[in-house]
Design a protein around this motif. Structure first.
Motif, PDB file in Angstrom:
ATOM      1  N   LYS A  63       0.827  -1.204   0.000  1.00  0.00           N
ATOM      2  CA  LYS A  63       0.000   0.000   0.000  1.00  0.00           C
ATOM      3  C   LYS A  63       0.864   1.258   0.000  1.00  0.00           C
ATOM      4  O   LYS A  63       0.580   2.227  -0.721  1.00  0.00           O
ATOM      5  N   LEU A  64       1.908   1.261   0.802  1.00  0.00           N
ATOM      6  CA  LEU A  64       2.791   2.424   0.861  1.00  0.00           C
ATOM      7  C   LEU A  64       3.540   2.616  -0.446  1.00  0.00           C
ATOM      8  O   LEU A  64       3.741   3.745  -0.908  1.00  0.00           O
ATOM      9  N   ALA A  65       3.953   1.504  -1.053  1.00  0.00           N
ATOM     10  CA  ALA A  65       4.655   1.595  -2.335  1.00  0.00           C
ATOM     11  C   ALA A  65       3.746   2.185  -3.404  1.00  0.00           C
ATOM     12  O   ALA A  65       4.189   2.957  -4.265  1.00  0.00           O
ATOM     13  N   ALA A  66       2.445   1.845  -3.349  1.00  0.00           N
ATOM     14  CA  ALA A  66       1.500   2.366  -4.329  1.00  0.00           C
ATOM     15  C   ALA A  66       1.270   3.862  -4.151  1.00  0.00           C
ATOM     16  O   ALA A  66       0.918   4.566  -5.104  1.00  0.00           O
ATOM     17  N   GLN A  67       1.472   4.363  -2.925  1.00  0.00           N
ATOM     18  CA  GLN A  67       1.286   5.785  -2.644  1.00  0.00           C
ATOM     19  C   GLN A  67       2.527   6.624  -2.947  1.00  0.00           C
ATOM     20  O   GLN A  67       2.461   7.851  -2.892  1.00  0.00           O
TER      21      GLN A  67
END
Length: 430
Positions: free
Chosen positions: A211-215
Motif C-alpha cells: 500500500k505504501l509503495a502504491a502511494q
C-alpha cells in the motif's frame, strides 16, 4: 529507507520494491537476497508462546553452589536432564545416569570449529546447549524476525498495542469464517499456533508495504509516525538493521537495558597500522602495541562489527583464555573474558595461543531490551558464544535457535525457508 524528522510526527519513506508479493532485502551477512515470504504447511498447535519471565536475582550471603554449578544445574533442569523423586524408571545396571544422545544441529559448523580451535570443539561436542533465559551478563540476546515480534504483540492482549489490536481483529475474522463459527477456544488454539501467526503477520507486513509503495511519488511517501503504518515502518527498519544479530551481553544497566557486542558480524578488513591503533585505542598504548599486534596476528586478526555505538573508542577483546593478565570474566562461571590485550599479543607471539582464540569488536550495543518481542534472552554453553563466526555453513542465529528447540526452532525453520543460499543439509530441520 526511513529518514526521521526531529520533533515532527511524519517521516519520509523511500520507495520499497515489492515484487510478486514479497520483499527482497540485502542480507547483511552475505550480501545475498532473502525472501520476505515463503510457503509452509500450517496446522493448529497446542504450544503457546511462553510469556516473558521476570528476572529474579539470588540473594547474597550464605553457602551454595558456585556460579558454574548453578548454570549447569539450570541447563539440566530446563532440558529435563535432572531426575526427580517422582520419576518411575528401571534402575541403571551400571549405577550411572543415562546419557541422552547428542543432537547434531550444524555438522558443517562443527567441522569448521574443529579446524579452528580443537579445545573449543571438544567442549562443544561434549555439551553444546542453549535455552531461553532472563537477560544476563555472559548470556546472549538474539534479534527476532519482525514476524515474531508482531506475533508477540498479537498475543499480548487487546488494547496493548495498535498493531497487536489490528492483528487480533484479522485473526478473529479468519477464525469466525471457519465452518463451526470459531469461538474463543478455537481462537486461542490458532493464537498459540506459531507458524500460523507468523504467516498472518508476514502477510500483514507485505500488504502494508504494498500500500505504501502504491502511494509513493518520485520514490517517497510521507507517513504519520503515530499511525499504524508509521509504527510498522519503524519496526521494519529496525528489524532489517539488526537482522539475526546474536549479541553477547556484557552488563545490565538501569531499566534492564543490556550492553554487549554482536558476535556474528565479521568484518573483512586488512589490519593496517591505522586499524591496529583503533583496535588498541582503549589500552592507552596503541602506538607501542600496534606493530606487535600486526606482527603476531597478521592476516588472522578476527575483527567484528560489534554494534552502532562507540565505534571510535577502541575495540573490545573477547576470548576464553583465563590466564591472561588484565583479562576480566564477564560473569562468574561463564569462562568468557574481555581485555588483556598486551598479554594476548605476547601469548600469540610466543606461540602459547592462536590468533583464532581471540576476537576484536569495534562498536557495541548499549541499550537492548527483551520486553517487546524484538529480542530474546538466551543462556548457552561457552563454546557457542566463543567460537569464530567466519564462513559458518549454518548462520549462528539458526544454530542457537535450534539448540534452544521448541518455538525458537520453529522460527528458525520458518526463516530458513526464505533462503536459497545455504547448503542443503543446513536447510533441513535438525
Amino acid at each position: 529507507l526511513i529518514m526521521g524528522r526531529p520533533r515532527l510526527t511524519h517521516f519520509t519513506l523511500a520507495f520499497l520494491g515489492v515484487v510478486h508479493g514479497f520483499i527482497r532485502v540485502a542480507s547483511p551477512v552475505n550480501g545475498g537476497l532473502c525472501r520476505r515470504a515463503a510457503s509452509a504447511e500450517v496446522s493448529p498447535a497446542s504450544e503457546r508462546l511462553p510469556r516473558r519471565a521476570a528476572s529474579a536475582s539470588m540473594q547474597a550471603g550464605g553457602s551454595g553452589p558456585s556460579s558454574e554449578e548453578w548454570r549447569e544445574f539450570r541447563r539440566q533442569l530446563i532440558s529435563g536432564g535432572i531426575k526427580l523423586t517422582t520419576d518411575e524408571s528401571e534402575p541403571n545396571d551400571g549405577g550411572s545416569e543415562a546419557v541422552s544422545e547428542r543432537k547434531v544441529i550444524a555438522p558443517g559448523n562443527e567441522a569448521l570449529l574443529r579446524s579452528q580451535n580443537a579445545q573449543l570443539y571438544q567442549e562443544y561436542i561434549k555439551g553444546s546447549w542453549a535455552h531461553e533465559s532472563p537477560v544476563e551478563a555472559g548470556g546472549l540476546l538474539l534479534r527476532m524476525p519482525l514476524e515474531a515480534q508482531l506475533t508477540h504483540f498479537l498475543r499480548d492482549g487487546a488494547g496493548t498495542d495498535l498493531l497487536g489490536d489490528e492483528l487480533r481483529q484479522r485473526l478473529r475474522k479468519e477464525v469466525s469464517a471457519l465452518e463451526d463459527g470459531g469461538g474463543e477456544e478455537r481462537f486461542d488454539n490458532w493464537l498459540s499456533n506459531t507458524p500460523y501467526c507468523y504467516r498472518l503477520c508476514e502477510g500483514f507486513i507485505a500488504e502494508q508495504l504494498e500500500k505504501l509503495a502504491a502511494q509513493a511519488r518520485r520514490g517517497q511517501v510521507t507517513v504519520d509516525a503515530k499511525s499504524m503504518s508509521g509504527s510498522l515502518l519503524r519496526l521494519y527498519q529496525r528489524a532489517n538493521q539488526e537482522w539475526q544479530q546474536v549479541v553477547l551481553v556484557f552488563s545490565i544497566g538501569g531499566g534492564g537495558a543490556a550492553s554487549g557486542v554482536a558476535i556474528n558480524r565479521p568484518l573483512m578488513a586488512e589490519v593496517t597500522p591505522e586499524l591496529a591503533k583503533l583496535l588498541l585505542k582503549q589500552t592507552g598504548e596503541a602506538g607501542v602495541l600496534a606493530p606487535k599486534l600486526i606482527e603476531a596476528f597478521g592476516a588472522q586478526t578476527c575483527v567484528y562489527l560489534g554494534g552502532p555505538s562507540d565505534q571510535d573508542s577502541g575495540a573490545v577483546l573477547v576470548h576464553g583464555v583465563h590466564s591472561l593478565d588484565g583479562a576480566t570474566e564477564l560473569a562468574p562461571g561463564t569462562g568468557i573474558y574481555t581485555g588483556g590485550e598486551r598479554a594476548a599479543i605476547e601469548a600469540v607471539r610466543r606461540g602459547a595461543a592462536s590468533p583464532l582464540d581471540f576476537r576484536w569488536f569495534i562498536g557495541r550495543h548499549t541499550s537492548l531490551k527483551a520486553g517487546n518481542g524484538g529480542w530474546r534472552g538466551m543462556a548457552c554453553a561457552r563454546p557457542v558464544a566463543l567460537k569464530q563466526c567466519l564462513g559458518l555453513p549454518k548462520p549462528l542465529w539458526h544454530e542457537v535457535m535450534e539448540l534452544c528447540g521448541g518455538e525458537c526452532a520453529t522460527l528458525s525453520r520458518l526463516e530458513i525457508l526464505k533462503r536459497d543460499d545455504l547448503p542443503e543439509e543446513d536447510r533441513e530441520p535438525a
